[in-house]
Design a protein around this motif. Structure first.
Motif, short mmCIF file in Angstrom:
data_model
loop_
_atom_site.label_atom_id
_atom_site.label_comp_id
_atom_site.label_asym_id
_atom_site.label_seq_id
_atom_site.Cartn_x
_atom_site.Cartn_y
_atom_site.Cartn_z
N UNK A 12 147.96 34.77 -108.66
CA UNK A 12 147.95 35.43 -109.81
C UNK A 12 149.03 35.67 -110.32
N UNK A 13 148.61 35.67 -111.98
CA UNK A 13 149.59 35.62 -112.57
C UNK A 13 149.71 37.71 -112.55
N UNK A 14 151.66 37.63 -112.87
CA UNK A 14 151.96 39.36 -112.78
C UNK A 14 152.44 39.57 -111.55
N UNK A 15 152.88 41.03 -111.73
CA UNK A 15 154.17 41.56 -110.96
C UNK A 15 153.82 43.28 -110.40
N UNK A 16 153.22 43.66 -109.35
CA UNK A 16 153.16 45.08 -109.46
C UNK A 16 154.13 45.54 -108.15
N UNK A 17 155.00 46.23 -108.19
CA UNK A 17 155.93 46.96 -107.22
C UNK A 17 155.14 47.33 -105.64
N UNK A 18 153.56 47.51 -105.74
CA UNK A 18 153.04 48.80 -104.93
C UNK A 18 152.18 47.89 -104.41
N UNK A 19 151.69 46.78 -104.38
CA UNK A 19 150.30 46.55 -104.62
C UNK A 19 150.85 44.66 -104.83
N UNK A 20 149.01 43.96 -104.52
CA UNK A 20 149.21 42.37 -104.80
C UNK A 20 148.54 42.15 -105.39
N UNK A 21 148.76 41.31 -107.03
CA UNK A 21 147.64 41.66 -107.70
C UNK A 21 146.64 40.62 -107.26
N UNK A 22 147.06 39.52 -106.81
CA UNK A 22 146.89 38.52 -106.45
C UNK A 22 145.27 39.04 -105.34
N UNK A 23 145.55 39.95 -104.48
CA UNK A 23 144.44 40.59 -103.40
C UNK A 23 143.48 41.73 -104.11
N UNK A 24 143.98 42.25 -105.27
CA UNK A 24 143.01 42.76 -106.23
C UNK A 24 141.91 41.56 -106.79
N UNK A 25 142.88 40.08 -107.53
CA UNK A 25 142.06 39.46 -108.19
C UNK A 25 140.95 39.46 -106.85
N UNK A 26 141.42 39.21 -106.10
CA UNK A 26 140.17 37.61 -105.27
C UNK A 26 139.61 39.49 -105.34
N UNK B 292 135.81 36.57 -105.43
CA UNK B 292 136.52 36.18 -105.19
C UNK B 292 135.92 36.44 -103.77
N UNK B 293 135.87 37.22 -103.42
CA UNK B 293 135.66 37.75 -101.74
C UNK B 293 134.65 37.90 -101.36
N UNK B 294 134.03 38.53 -102.24
CA UNK B 294 132.61 38.48 -101.84
C UNK B 294 132.28 37.26 -101.58
#
Length: 385
Positions: free
Chosen positions: A84-98, A103-105
């Motif tokens: 995914x776009x963007x960046x966070x130090x503490x967590x993955x935005x891609x994982x949140x996007x899934x 998508x994850x479901x």
């Protein structure tokens, strides 16, 4: 002549979407004619960020589900990958996007592996183009036997349109995407980066979610959801994007990176040489708002080159909506978002003089707090139009 299938699909109802996807691919000879039973098929949706499906920013999970099932019916093994776009130090935005896009479901339900391109092995691949020496590409992309681009039909404030071709910018792992925005602030050079990546990845097929697209200042939540009502498919992603951009109101000469891709022999970007199959017929009265910067595509290059940066719409932070989550600050390639102090209050501000107008901040803001400030000249022209 290249073919693009376009099938009517007026709502996100599972049986309706499933049938539209099946018909679109059947118009092109069926997926069996492209995919072998032993193939590992990488499906690349557009998951720009952790947005719910109803915002029309990401590929709808029902479209993803229909495509996965179509691949499974061939006997091939589908996997779903994204960065995914963007960046966070503490967590993955891609994982949140899934998770937040649904998508994850879908993947859990169908027993399909999800690949976070930010978290897997990658290797440098020599770039035959002129932008950089090499690109870092995930092994999961390079090792796929067949690749399906699964984009959302959307406008884009920088490149005017985003679809099956630009979707592959999302195979570049996390911080690397920011680096290319930083190194290529000029939009024409950045479009060359997009085409270089597309040429290396070699997309085999594209299926587009055009049921509800995004108009206005997309591709993030600042865009305007618009019902287009179509599922599109093609073995030529460039041709598919050319048809889809036409649905929004662009001419086939306006989207520069599609024309660049066509010049390199990567697809067809001439509507007169594209056969459109299927039952979709766009209503003549449908008109969609285009990005503020769309008017720039009508200017000749000798005028556009020296004035482009000054004429582009500028991102501005709406202080009333901003929660100071700092996602934009952490994700800004040019590092021009500054934390300011006003007494006991702090706020974020964009340094307009250094801003390249890449619009990454607008794309990743989870609270829709970044707006585009239109150039006064264009605002005046629009008023008297």
């Amino acid at each position: 002549m290249v073919s693009v299938a376009s099938i009517s699909c007026d709502r996100y109802q599972e049986e309706v979407v499933q049938e539209a996807v099946r018909k679109a691919v059947a118009e092109l000879g069926g997926l069996d004619s492209f995919v072998s039973p032993e193939d590992r098929v990488l499906i690349k949706p557009n998951l720009l960020g952790p947005k719910p499906p109803e915002e029309a920013v990401t590929t709808h999970p029902l479209v993803l589900k229909a495509v996965i099932e179509l691949v499974q019916n061939t006997g091939a093994k589908p996997v779903v990958g994204e960065s995914s776009g963007g960046f966070l130090v503490e967590e993955s935005l891609t994982a949140r996007a899934f998770k937040e896009t649904g998508t994850e479901e879908v993947c859990k339900q169908l027993g399909v592996e999800m690949i976070n391109f930010d978290r897997v092995a990658a290797t440098e691949i020599i770039n035959p183009g002129s932008t950089v020496d090499s690109f870092k590409l995930p092994l999961a992309v390079l090792e796929a036997d067949f690749i399906i681009s699964l984009p959302k039909l959307k406008t884009h404030g920088l490149t005017l349109f985003t679809g099956a071709v630009k979707n592959f910018y999302g195979v570049i792992p996390g911080l690397e995407k920011m680096e290319y925005h930083r190194r290529f602030p000029n939009v024409n050079r950045f479009m060359e980066v997009i085409v270089d990546i597309f040429e290396l990845v070699t997309a085999d097929f594209a299926i587009m979610d055009g049921v509800v697209g995004l108009a206005g200042d997309g591709p993030g939540s600042s865009g305007i959801p618009c019902t287009v009502g179509s599922i599109l498919a093609s073995a030529d992603p460039v041709a598919l994007d050319t048809v889809a951009a036409g649905y929004l109101g662009y001419s086939d000469s306006q989207i520069r990176y599609l024309n660049l891709a066509a010049q390199r022999g990567l697809g067809r970007a001439d509507l007169d040489r594209i056969e459109i199959k299927g039952n979709f017929s766009q209503s003549e009265y449908k008109k969609y708002d285009l990005p503020s910067n769309a008017v720039l595509s009508h200017l000749p290059n000798f005028i556009l080159r020296p004035l482009f940066q000054g004429l582009m719409s500028k991102p501005v932070i709406d202080q009333q909506s901003c929660t100071q989550c700092r996602t934009c600050l952490d994700s800004c390639p040019q590092q021009v978002i500054i934390e300011q102090q006003d007494g006991n209050n702090t706020y974020l501000e964009i340094d307009e003089s250094e801003c390249s107008k890449c619009l990454c901040c607008q794309e990743v803001c989870p609270f829709d707090a970044i707006e585009l400030k239109e150039n006064f000249l264009f605002k005046l022209l629009r008023y008297f139009k």
